[in-house]
Structures are given as structure tokens and as C-alpha cells.
Design an enzyme around this catalytic site. Structure first.
Site, PDB file in Angstrom:
ATOM      1  N   ASP A   1      64.991 -31.266 -47.030  1.00 43.04           N
ATOM      2  CA  ASP A   1      64.106 -30.565 -46.090  1.00 43.04           C
ATOM      3  C   ASP A   1      64.177 -31.273 -44.726  1.00 43.04           C
ATOM      4  O   ASP A   1      63.949 -32.481 -44.637  1.00 43.04           O
ATOM      5  CB  ASP A   1      62.676 -30.625 -46.658  1.00 43.04           C
ATOM      6  CG  ASP A   1      61.715 -29.720 -45.927  1.00 43.04           C
ATOM      7  OD1 ASP A   1      62.171 -28.734 -45.317  1.00 43.04           O
ATOM      8  OD2 ASP A   1      60.488 -29.994 -45.985  1.00 43.04           O
TER       9      ASP A   1
ATOM     10  N   HIS B   1      58.486 -21.822 -42.549  1.00 43.47           N
ATOM     11  CA  HIS B   1      57.989 -23.193 -42.709  1.00 43.47           C
ATOM     12  C   HIS B   1      56.495 -23.202 -42.417  1.00 43.47           C
ATOM     13  O   HIS B   1      55.963 -22.287 -41.812  1.00 43.47           O
ATOM     14  CB  HIS B   1      58.709 -24.128 -41.722  1.00 43.47           C
ATOM     15  CG  HIS B   1      60.061 -24.553 -42.202  1.00 43.47           C
ATOM     16  ND1 HIS B   1      60.323 -25.813 -42.663  1.00 43.47           N
ATOM     17  CD2 HIS B   1      61.219 -23.861 -42.312  1.00 43.47           C
ATOM     18  CE1 HIS B   1      61.584 -25.896 -43.037  1.00 43.47           C
ATOM     19  NE2 HIS B   1      62.158 -24.716 -42.837  1.00 43.47           N
ATOM     20  N   GLY B   2      55.832 -24.281 -42.835  1.00 47.48           N
ATOM     21  CA  GLY B   2      54.410 -24.417 -42.520  1.00 47.48           C
ATOM     22  C   GLY B   2      53.567 -23.392 -43.251  1.00 47.48           C
ATOM     23  O   GLY B   2      52.662 -22.782 -42.675  1.00 47.48           O
TER      24      GLY B   2
HETATM   25  P1  13P Z   1      53.146 -27.348 -44.758  1.00 47.40           P
HETATM   26  O1  13P Z   1      53.010 -28.846 -44.939  1.00 47.40           O
HETATM   27  O2  13P Z   1      52.409 -26.869 -43.566  1.00 47.40           O
HETATM   28  O3  13P Z   1      52.817 -26.609 -45.996  1.00 47.40           O
HETATM   29  O4  13P Z   1      54.692 -27.068 -44.413  1.00 47.40           O
HETATM   30  C1  13P Z   1      55.680 -27.447 -45.301  1.00 47.40           C
HETATM   31  C2  13P Z   1      57.025 -27.267 -44.717  1.00 47.40           C
HETATM   32  O5  13P Z   1      57.261 -26.395 -43.920  1.00 47.40           O
HETATM   33  C3  13P Z   1      58.080 -28.177 -45.178  1.00 47.40           C
HETATM   34  O6  13P Z   1      59.294 -27.949 -44.542  1.00 47.40           O
END
Ligand code: 13P
Length: 281
Positions: free
Chosen positions: A84, A205-206
Site C-alpha cells: 500500500d 482510498h480513505g
Molecule cells: P483510512 O485509514 O482512511 O481507512 O484509509 C485507508 C487507506 O486508504 C489505505 O491506503
């Protein structure tokens, strides 16, 4: 079954659901995630940040843990080990050499041309090993806020995809890592436009803190992989803190660490059902 990312996310794209990407931090998290995904017959992407790689001992250790658990727990769902936010080409090469089945090269902070150049280097190497590559474009918000000026431009996404032959693309369109300080404001129109113009799955993401309705809409607009990290961390940590408060005499690390398991697995289940990836394998 260890797989790269292509088959599982292409099928998700065609059938209108999203594959969960859950970040792992240690042996226990990997085990809890695999058990729950197996239970729900959902494919899973185990996201490993460079920080988590270092924390767990290195790329080879991560691969050994995942492979060992797949065998010992009789895991039959497709599992992808994915770097990642690989910060540079060498981190991706190290991950591939150790046996990761997929990598993300995050060159989104560079110019478009430099992003393309670095991403292409990773793709050229990865293809030789049947490893898939995700790239990011645009700038995700920081400190809980996404600035519209950083949202990925459609023409840039098309250029990145066409010139690099990546397998997945993560266009920044309003999401942030960690907790949001304002309501998430995803640009669904642009997401849909990108989906209509390129042929590969899109990544969000996120995923933490985006409301269920917006997650469903994002999947409709072409998102086929959703990354979740912070929400699992919060769920696990709250439970462990509570356990320690109520059981101050306990010192067995197995009891302390696993006290966060149930709530964490409940959250994993909730996400899998929301993403629609259950009962697929
Ligand atoms: P969050 O921590 O906001 O869930 O995002 C995870 C992410 O995008 C990892 O690449």
C-alpha cells in the site's frame, strides 16, 4: 488461494461490487481478517504499508505470515498481498521479490510526467512476475480535509492509464486518509466520467468515515476496491483499552490483543456486506 488483484477487481467491476482492502499490522490482524472474509466468502486485499512492512519485520515475513495462515486456516477465498502506497520504485521491487502479488506505486506527489515514468518502471518489472500494479493520481487531502484543487483531472487519469498499462488507478476525488474534519465531498460526476473513459477498475482510498450511502454511490460510479484502515484500528483499540481497564490483572498478550477481535470482525463484516463482496467465492 493467493492471487494478484486483476481477476478479483475486474469481476467486482463487472458485477457491481467492491473488493475490500483492509490494512494489516501484525499476525493477529491478518488472521482475524482472513477468518472473517473466509466466513463471508469474500475476496480480500491485504494492504501492507511500508510502515507495517517494517513493523512486522520485512517483506519476507509478511509473505510468510500470509501464506502460513492461508494454509493452516484452510483459507480458500482469493487473497491478495498488496503493498500500500509504495513510496518509490525500489520498495515495489523489494515487495515483488519477496512474493507480494500486487503493489501500489504512489508517485502522486510528482508531476504527471514523473508519475508516469516511475509507475512505468514498476509495471515493467511487475509484469514479468505476474504482479499487478495500482497507481495514484491527484492529491488526497491532508489533516482531514480534501482541497478540490487536488482532485485528479480526467485527462491526466486517462494519460496515466494509457501510458503505463497499470491494472488499477486511484484518482484523488475528495477522500482523505484517517478521520474527516468536514463532511466527505466526493466528486461522483468526475468518478463516473473517469469510469466511462477508462477500462480498468477504480480504487477509493480513505474509506474510513465515508457514509454508507456515499460508499454505495461510489461503487455505482465505478469504484471496485475500497481501502479501510483507520476504522479497524479504532474499533480494535477501543475494545483493547476497555479490556485492560476492566482486567488490569491480565498480562497474557494473547488475551489482551485478542480482546479486540470480535469488534474488529464485526466491522469487517459490516464493510463486506456494504461493499457487496460477500458470497462471491
Ligand atoms: P483510512 O485509514 O482512511 O481507512 O484509509 C485507508 C487507506 O486508504 C489505505 O491506503
Amino acid at each position: 488461494m493467493l492471487v494478484n488483484i486483476k481477476e478479483i477487481t475486474t469481476r467486482a467491476k463487472n458485477e457491481g461490487y467492491a473488493v475490500p482492502h483492509f490494512n494489516i499490522n501484525n499476525l493477529e490482524w491478518t488472521k482475524y481478517i482472513l477468518e472473517e472474509c473466509q466466513e463471508l466468502r469474500s475476496p480480500v486485499i491485504l494492504g501492507v504499508s511500508i510502515g507495517a512492512v517494517k513493523y512486522m519485520g520485512g517483506y519476507n515475513t509478511v509473505v510468510s505470515i500470509v501464506k502460513g495462515l492461508i494454509k493452516d486456516l484452510n483459507i480458500t477465498i482469493p487473497v491478495c498481498i498488496h503493498l500500500d502506497h509504495g513510496p518509490n520504485v525500489s520498495s515495489c521491487i523489494d515487495a515483488i521479490n519477496a512474493g507480494f502479488t500486487s503493489v501500489m506505486i504512489d508517485a502522486s506527489s510528482y508531476s504527471l510526467d514523473e508519475n508516469i515514468k516511475l509507475t512505468k518502471e514498476v509495471v515493467d518489472y511487475a509484469k514479468k512476475y505476474n504482479v499487478t500494479v495500482e497507481a495514484e493520481i491527484g492529491s488526497m487531502g491532508s489533516d482531514g480535509v480534501a482541497d478540490k484543487s487536488g482532485y485528479a483531472k480526467v485527462s491526466d487519469v486517462i494519460k496515466l492509464v494509457e501510458e503505463t498499462r497499470i491494472d488499477l488507478v486511484a484518482p484523488a476525488l475528495g477522500s482523505v486518509h484517517g478521520l474527516y474534519k468536514r463532511e466527505p465531498n466526493l466528486d461522483f460526476d468526475r468518478m463516473k466520467e473517469i469510469k466511462d473513459k477508462i477500462n480498468i477498475p477504480l480504487v477509493l482510498h480513505g474509506g474510513t468515515g465515508i457514509h454508507d450511502e456515499q460508499i454505495k454511490k461510489a461503487i455505482e460510479c465505478g469504484i471496485s476496491k475500497i481501502n479501510i484502515n483507520t476504522e479497524l484500528q479504532i474499533e480494535w483499540a477501543n475494545q483493547v483499552k476497555e479490556f485492560i481497564k476492566n482486567n488490569s490483572e491480565v498480562y497474557d498478550p494473547r488475551k489482551i490483543i485478542s480482546s479486540g477481535k470480535d469488534k474488529m470482525q464485526e466491522k469487517i463484516k459490516e464493510k463486506i456486506i456494504l461493499f457487496g463482496s460477500n458470497n462471491k467465492y
